[in-house]
Motif scaffolding. Structure first.
Motif, mmCIF file in Angstrom:
data_model
loop_
_atom_site.group_PDB
_atom_site.id
_atom_site.type_symbol
_atom_site.label_atom_id
_atom_site.label_comp_id
_atom_site.label_asym_id
_atom_site.label_seq_id
_atom_site.Cartn_x
_atom_site.Cartn_y
_atom_site.Cartn_z
ATOM 1 N N SER A 31 17.713 0.312 2.162
ATOM 2 C CA SER A 31 18.427 -0.464 1.141
ATOM 3 C C SER A 31 18.181 0.141 -0.240
ATOM 4 C CB SER A 31 17.986 -1.926 1.169
ATOM 5 O OG SER A 31 16.620 -1.999 0.815
ATOM 6 N N GLY A 32 18.397 1.440 -0.356
ATOM 7 C CA GLY A 32 18.282 2.093 -1.672
ATOM 8 C C GLY A 32 16.850 2.477 -1.961
ATOM 9 N N ARG A 33 16.659 3.778 -2.177
ATOM 10 C CA ARG A 33 15.308 4.295 -2.405
ATOM 11 C C ARG A 33 14.824 3.999 -3.820
ATOM 12 N NH1 ARG A 33 14.416 8.390 1.387
ATOM 13 N NH2 ARG A 33 15.237 7.624 3.330
ATOM 14 N N GLY A 34 13.549 4.095 -3.998
ATOM 15 C CA GLY A 34 12.960 3.904 -5.322
ATOM 16 C C GLY A 34 11.472 3.786 -5.136
ATOM 17 N N PRO A 35 10.735 3.660 -6.237
ATOM 18 C CA PRO A 35 9.291 3.523 -6.099
ATOM 19 C C PRO A 35 8.943 2.282 -5.288
ATOM 20 C CG PRO A 35 9.900 3.866 -8.389
ATOM 21 C CD PRO A 35 11.173 3.676 -7.628
ATOM 22 N N MET A 36 7.846 2.386 -4.566
ATOM 23 C CA MET A 36 7.378 1.262 -3.748
ATOM 24 C C MET A 36 7.181 0.014 -4.619
ATOM 25 S SD MET A 36 3.755 1.046 -1.941
ATOM 26 C CE MET A 36 3.320 -0.407 -1.020
ATOM 27 N N SER A 37 7.593 -1.135 -4.088
ATOM 28 C CA SER A 37 7.509 -2.354 -4.888
ATOM 29 C C SER A 37 6.047 -2.745 -5.136
ATOM 30 C CB SER A 37 8.278 -3.462 -4.164
ATOM 31 O OG SER A 37 7.452 -4.518 -3.843
#
Ligand code: SAM
Length: 216
Positions: A31-37
């Protein structure tokens, strides 16, 4: 009967936790990459991780030695940082660069509690490292590469800050939703001018070390 009930409860709890983990893994991956929450940061310090990522043997593999200047890119809340700082000793320096301010806040607290003073949390982005050219002996990334949107740009920056022949160490783990396959890591690092040095298979993943080019 009571023992049976307890056993049943334990099995149901384990299944619940596992389902939650699998759900989280797929949601993060697709569901869309990005830095870990930041809210999931506890996963980085959960006790079972020691089986998959034993800290001291892994620091050996990364090439972290006393007296060196080391960049830990994407340290999160510091699973490796405290031991790495201790190992570097008074003559060494650890730069812990992360894009998330709250992670660094946690990391600062952990370092202070552990009395580690040679590790420096720095807010920054892998695409623009705030470090001088050829100033780093070792750079290590654990489950970080897949979170960097422009990987060639990030690797060009790593190449710039590493001394000629210095070590770039990349660890990937299947427990991470942003897992990168070995061939992908090798290809993207080679394309950025790094030479494969050694390879260490691990439980659920691997560590690959590369040498920075002798001159730029
Ligand atoms: C999955 S966590 C791993 C943390 C740590 N390496 C560990 O193994 O416990 C990835 C970390 O990389 C950081 N990160 C992601 N993209 C980054 C970027 N472009 N620049 C710097 N840090 C980044 C995230 O904020 C996060 O703290």
């Amino acid at each position: 009967m009571r023992t049976l009930k307890r056993l049943l409860f334990a099995v149901l709890a384990a299944c619940g936790l596992l389902s939650f983990y699998v759900f989280w893994w797929f949601t993060e991956r697709y569901s869309g990459r990005g830095p870990m929450s930041y809210t999931m940061r506890w996963i980085l310090h959960q006790p079972l991780r020691r089986l998959v990522h034993p800290v001291r043997p892994m620091l050996d593999k990364f090439g972290v030695r006393s007296g060196a200047t080391v960049l830990e890119l994407g340290p999160g809340n510091g699973y490796f940082s405290i031991e790495a700082g201790r190992r570097l000793g008074d003559g060494g320096r650890l730069v812990c660069l992360d894009i998330q301010r709250p992670m660094l806040h946690d990391l600062r607290g952990r370092l202070a509690t552990a009395g580690v003073t040679n590790a420096h949390p720095v807010l920054g982005d892998a695409h623009h490292l705030p470090l001088a050219d050829a100033s780093v002996d070792v750079a290590f990334l654990v489950t970080v590469l897949g979170e960097i949107p422009a990987r060639p740009r990030g690797l060009a920056e790593l190449r710039r800050v590493l001394k000629p022949g210095a070590i770039l160490s990349i660890t990937e783990s299947l427990t991470d939703p942003d897992y990168q396959f070995e061939a992908t890591v090798r290809d993207v690092c080679r394309a950025s001018g790094f030479t494969p040095r050694d390879h260490h298979p691990g439980l659920l993943g691997f560590t690959m070390n590369f040498a920075a080019p002798p001159s730029r």
